[in-house]
Write an enzyme that holds these catalytic residues in place. Sequence first.
Site, PDB file in Angstrom:
ATOM      1  CB  ALA A 154      -0.941  -0.014   1.207  1.00 30.81           C
TER       2      ALA A 154
ATOM      3  CB  SER B 122       3.779   3.072  -4.590  1.00 31.97           C
ATOM      4  OG  SER B 122       3.914   1.800  -5.187  1.00 31.97           O
ATOM      5  N   GLY B 123       1.117   3.336  -5.884  1.00 31.16           N
ATOM      6  CA  GLY B 123       0.228   2.853  -6.940  1.00 31.16           C
ATOM      7  C   GLY B 123      -1.175   2.481  -6.499  1.00 31.16           C
TER       8      GLY B 123
ATOM      9  CE1 TYR C 156       3.161  -8.073 -12.382  1.00 33.38           C
ATOM     10  CE2 TYR C 156       2.376  -8.297 -14.642  1.00 33.38           C
ATOM     11  CZ  TYR C 156       2.231  -7.784 -13.372  1.00 33.38           C
ATOM     12  OH  TYR C 156       1.142  -6.984 -13.065  1.00 33.38           O
TER      13      TYR C 156
END
Length: 315
Positions: free
Chosen positions: A10, A12-13, A190
């Site tokens: 939490a 960033s972004g 990813y």
Amino acid sequence: RKGSVIITGASSGLGLATAKALAETGKWHVIMACRDFLKAERAAKSAGITKENYTVMHLDLASLDSVEQFVDNFRQSGRPLDVLVCNAAVYLPTAREPTYTADGFELSVGTNHLGHFLLSRLLLEDLNKSDYPSKRLIIVGSITGNTNTLAGNVPPKANLGDLRGLAGGLNGLNASAMIDGGSFDGAKAYKDSKVCNMLTMQEFHRRYHEETGITFASLYPGCIATTGLFREHIPLFRLLFPPFQQFITKGFVSEEESGKRLAQVVSDPSLTKSGVYWSWNKDSASFENQLSQEASNADKARKVWELSEKLVGLA
Ligand code: NDP
């Protein structure tokens, strides 16, 4: 009482935007589970989240010890757990060589999938104890893992193969660092990790929804081309990707809007259906999306679950 929600990553972004959207309602206390304590504190302050609405707790998903420590610390805080959001992720598209977690798993799958797998398995017990009317476990997915979409077909495509690398521990020594046993590719690792996230959500649903009443859900929040996720990408990509998404594919969504979407999956009374992968259309209305064949393969979900249990020490 206020709802109590843990959001990983939490600082960033999407995670930060979601923390802000929930805190602003005054109905939620947000536990920001972050690897960089100071960064998270600063991020909360600059987002204007008021002190009584959040707590930062240290969590490094790239270490199973840290995950266990986090769960202990959270339990000692005495707070209930009503909703868990598995949001944190790393994306290493330009890496030429694999890097590894503290336990020796390739970093993308180790962080995005295995760290979250242990965390959510341990915290299921805490969710179960909560008396909150609508308990939820949300794992953030991605369209990049859906080979049934245009974006999911940009090479390298996600493919877990027969899971031989995962079975071997993804350690790059006696086993490949890639789930399918192939040679290392950071972008693919990813995407594979996101397929594992979506398979895990569905396996949770099959194993625990009826018994516990917990809502298990995943989502594609839209393409948030401005977040730190792309920080490892080449400069030209970072320059061109946001306008490309905004004007050409039109999949672009602001961090604020994506945060509102994830906040809906946390708290909206109409989004309680379990086993669902949510997406949003252009008018920002939510709908139940279809997953690719691999991301909805029940047999693969069970195998990924069982192999992951062994790797994180639950079996
Ligand atoms: P960001 O890079 O902005 O956020 C990722 C967060 O994960 C950061 O807070 C980061 O911490 C944290 N993190 C990374 N490694 C660890 C770790 N080992 N332990 C704890 N936290 C960690 O990216 P986004 O906000 O874009 O990504 C959030 C989610 O959204 C991810 O699950 C991603 O897959 C998903 N998503 C993103 C899309 C996009 O277009 N951006 C599209 C679809 C899905 P720190 O701040 O310390 O770096």
